[in-house]
Design a protein around this motif. Structure first.
Motif, PDB file in Angstrom:
ATOM      1  N   PHE A 140       3.660   8.160  -4.817  1.00  0.00           N
ATOM      2  CA  PHE A 140       4.234   9.432  -4.389  1.00  0.00           C
ATOM      3  C   PHE A 140       4.832   9.236  -3.001  1.00  0.00           C
ATOM      4  O   PHE A 140       4.157   8.789  -2.070  1.00  0.00           O
ATOM      5  N   SER A 141       6.113   9.535  -2.873  1.00  0.00           N
ATOM      6  CA  SER A 141       6.795   9.418  -1.590  1.00  0.00           C
ATOM      7  C   SER A 141       6.528  10.669  -0.760  1.00  0.00           C
ATOM      8  O   SER A 141       6.920  11.776  -1.156  1.00  0.00           O
ATOM      9  N   ARG A 142       5.878  10.495   0.361  1.00  0.00           N
ATOM     10  CA  ARG A 142       5.590  11.643   1.224  1.00  0.00           C
ATOM     11  C   ARG A 142       6.850  12.152   1.909  1.00  0.00           C
ATOM     12  O   ARG A 142       6.984  13.347   2.152  1.00  0.00           O
ATOM     13  N   GLN A 172       0.858  -1.184   0.000  1.00  0.00           N
ATOM     14  CA  GLN A 172       0.000   0.000   0.000  1.00  0.00           C
ATOM     15  C   GLN A 172       0.893   1.233   0.000  1.00  0.00           C
ATOM     16  O   GLN A 172       1.933   1.278   0.645  1.00  0.00           O
ATOM     17  N   GLY A 173       0.509   2.225  -0.784  1.00  0.00           N
ATOM     18  CA  GLY A 173       1.256   3.469  -0.824  1.00  0.00           C
ATOM     19  C   GLY A 173       0.301   4.620  -1.085  1.00  0.00           C
ATOM     20  O   GLY A 173      -0.922   4.465  -0.982  1.00  0.00           O
ATOM     21  N   PHE A 174       0.862   5.755  -1.415  1.00  0.00           N
ATOM     22  CA  PHE A 174       0.044   6.931  -1.719  1.00  0.00           C
ATOM     23  C   PHE A 174       0.353   7.412  -3.136  1.00  0.00           C
ATOM     24  O   PHE A 174       1.477   7.259  -3.626  1.00  0.00           O
ATOM     25  N   VAL A 175      -0.651   7.957  -3.783  1.00  0.00           N
ATOM     26  CA  VAL A 175      -0.458   8.501  -5.124  1.00  0.00           C
ATOM     27  C   VAL A 175      -1.028   9.913  -5.184  1.00  0.00           C
ATOM     28  O   VAL A 175      -1.964  10.251  -4.453  1.00  0.00           O
ATOM     29  N   ASN A 176      -0.414  10.724  -6.016  1.00  0.00           N
ATOM     30  CA  ASN A 176      -1.016  12.006  -6.349  1.00  0.00           C
ATOM     31  C   ASN A 176      -1.438  11.958  -7.815  1.00  0.00           C
ATOM     32  O   ASN A 176      -1.374  10.905  -8.457  1.00  0.00           O
ATOM     33  N   ARG A 177      -1.842  13.074  -8.342  1.00  0.00           N
ATOM     34  CA  ARG A 177      -2.334  13.130  -9.713  1.00  0.00           C
ATOM     35  C   ARG A 177      -1.280  12.621 -10.710  1.00  0.00           C
ATOM     36  O   ARG A 177      -1.584  11.811 -11.598  1.00  0.00           O
ATOM     37  N   ASP A 178      -0.045  13.099 -10.550  1.00  0.00           N
ATOM     38  CA  ASP A 178       1.011  12.718 -11.481  1.00  0.00           C
ATOM     39  C   ASP A 178       1.355  11.231 -11.374  1.00  0.00           C
ATOM     40  O   ASP A 178       1.662  10.583 -12.387  1.00  0.00           O
TER      41      ASP A 178
END
Length: 288
Positions: free
Chosen positions: A107-109, A87-93
């Motif tokens: 996306f790496s926070r 599980q990770g995080f994504v932004n628009r790009d």
């Protein structure tokens, strides 16, 4: 909602050469104006299609409910086994990059930058489809990993059981969050390593693993009993029971042949993504 069409967008340059304006014979190999025009128009159509696709991607990205930091949760899942890989995080790009590259990108926070799973380890997650949930605030990357997903070397990042933690048991990286079918596969593998069963005798699974003739006779027997539930109009519970017997004994044979159930499901996925004719041609070319 599934994002099932994932073409890779690549810039197309239209080589509008001056020689296309000169009489035939002046420009050597480029003397066929009709052929050149056809190539130019084909390139223009591709550019138009790519622009339309980019517009659709932008509309999709606008529909995602990003949090106040412009992020959403993304879960990577094995397309064949159903295992939750990470599980990770994504932004628009990150999501746009995943759609176009077909590689799971996040996306790496901590570093505030995009990163593609496998960019350092080469254990990429190759994307077959992308799903968003009903609220459009979380995403599933459905893909096939090239190798272990977890940085620890484990197949997935989920090998810590809350039950084990409450019992204060040691955490084992092989204790993955498995569904019923894969739990059975794991149990069969463990039985193969056992010398004897609980009462000093080998378990039934161990006996089957040690006697190929017994195993094959049981598979044939169980397959026949499965067919008879149809022929003799037995109820559905009998069919389910007999099918369970067939699957269990077949999976013991897979263990002997060192074939994982994941390999079987991958073959099925590939076959069902092709027409019957294409599938037969593919098998024929492989066997030749």
């Amino acid at each position: 909602m599934a994002i099932s069409s994932l073409p890779c967008i690549q810039p197309v340059r239209v080589p509008f050469k001056a020689c296309s304006f000169f009489p035939a014979g002046v420009c050597g190999g480029f003397n066929n104006k009709k052929r050149i025009n056809a190539v130019v128009f084909s390139s223009l159509r591709k550019i138009s299609n790519d622009i339309k696709f980019e517009s659709k991607v932008d509309t999709l990205l606008d529909s995602i409910k990003w949090d106040d930091k412009g992020l959403a949760v993304a879960i990577a899942q094995n397309v064949d086994t159903g295992a939750i890989l990470m599980q990770g995080f994504v932004n628009r790009d990150a999501l746009a990059t995943t759609i176009t590259s077909r590689k799971a990108t996040f996306f790496s926070r901590s570093r505030a930058t995009l990163w593609t799973k496998g960019e350092t380890s080469n254990n990429f997650i190759n994307i077959y489809d992308i799903f968003v949930d009903c609220d459009r605030d979380s995403i599933i990357y459905l893909g096939k990993p090239d190798g272990p997903t977890c940085h620890t070397g484990s197949e997935t990042c989920y090998f810590t059981s809350i039950g084990d933690l409450l019992k204060e048991q040691d955490v084992e990286k092989t204790n993955l969050a498995l569904t019923t079918l894969y739990s059975l596969e794991s149990t069969i593998s463990k039985r193969e390593l056992e010398l004897t069963g609980k009462h000093g005798k080998p378990s039934w699974t161990k006996r089957l693993l040690l006697d190929e003739n017994l195993l094959c006779s049981k598979i044939r027997e169980e397959a026949d009993e499965l067919c008879r539930t149809l022929e003799e109009k037995e109820d559905s519970s009998c069919t389910a029971s007999e099918m369970a017997d067939v699957m269990y004994h077949a999976m013991v044979l897979l263990r002997l042949k060192d074939v994982k159930i994941e390999n079987v499901l991958e073959v099925l996925r590939r076959r069902f993504s092709q027409s019957g004719i294409e599938e037969k041609q593919s098998r024929a070319s492989t066997e030749s």
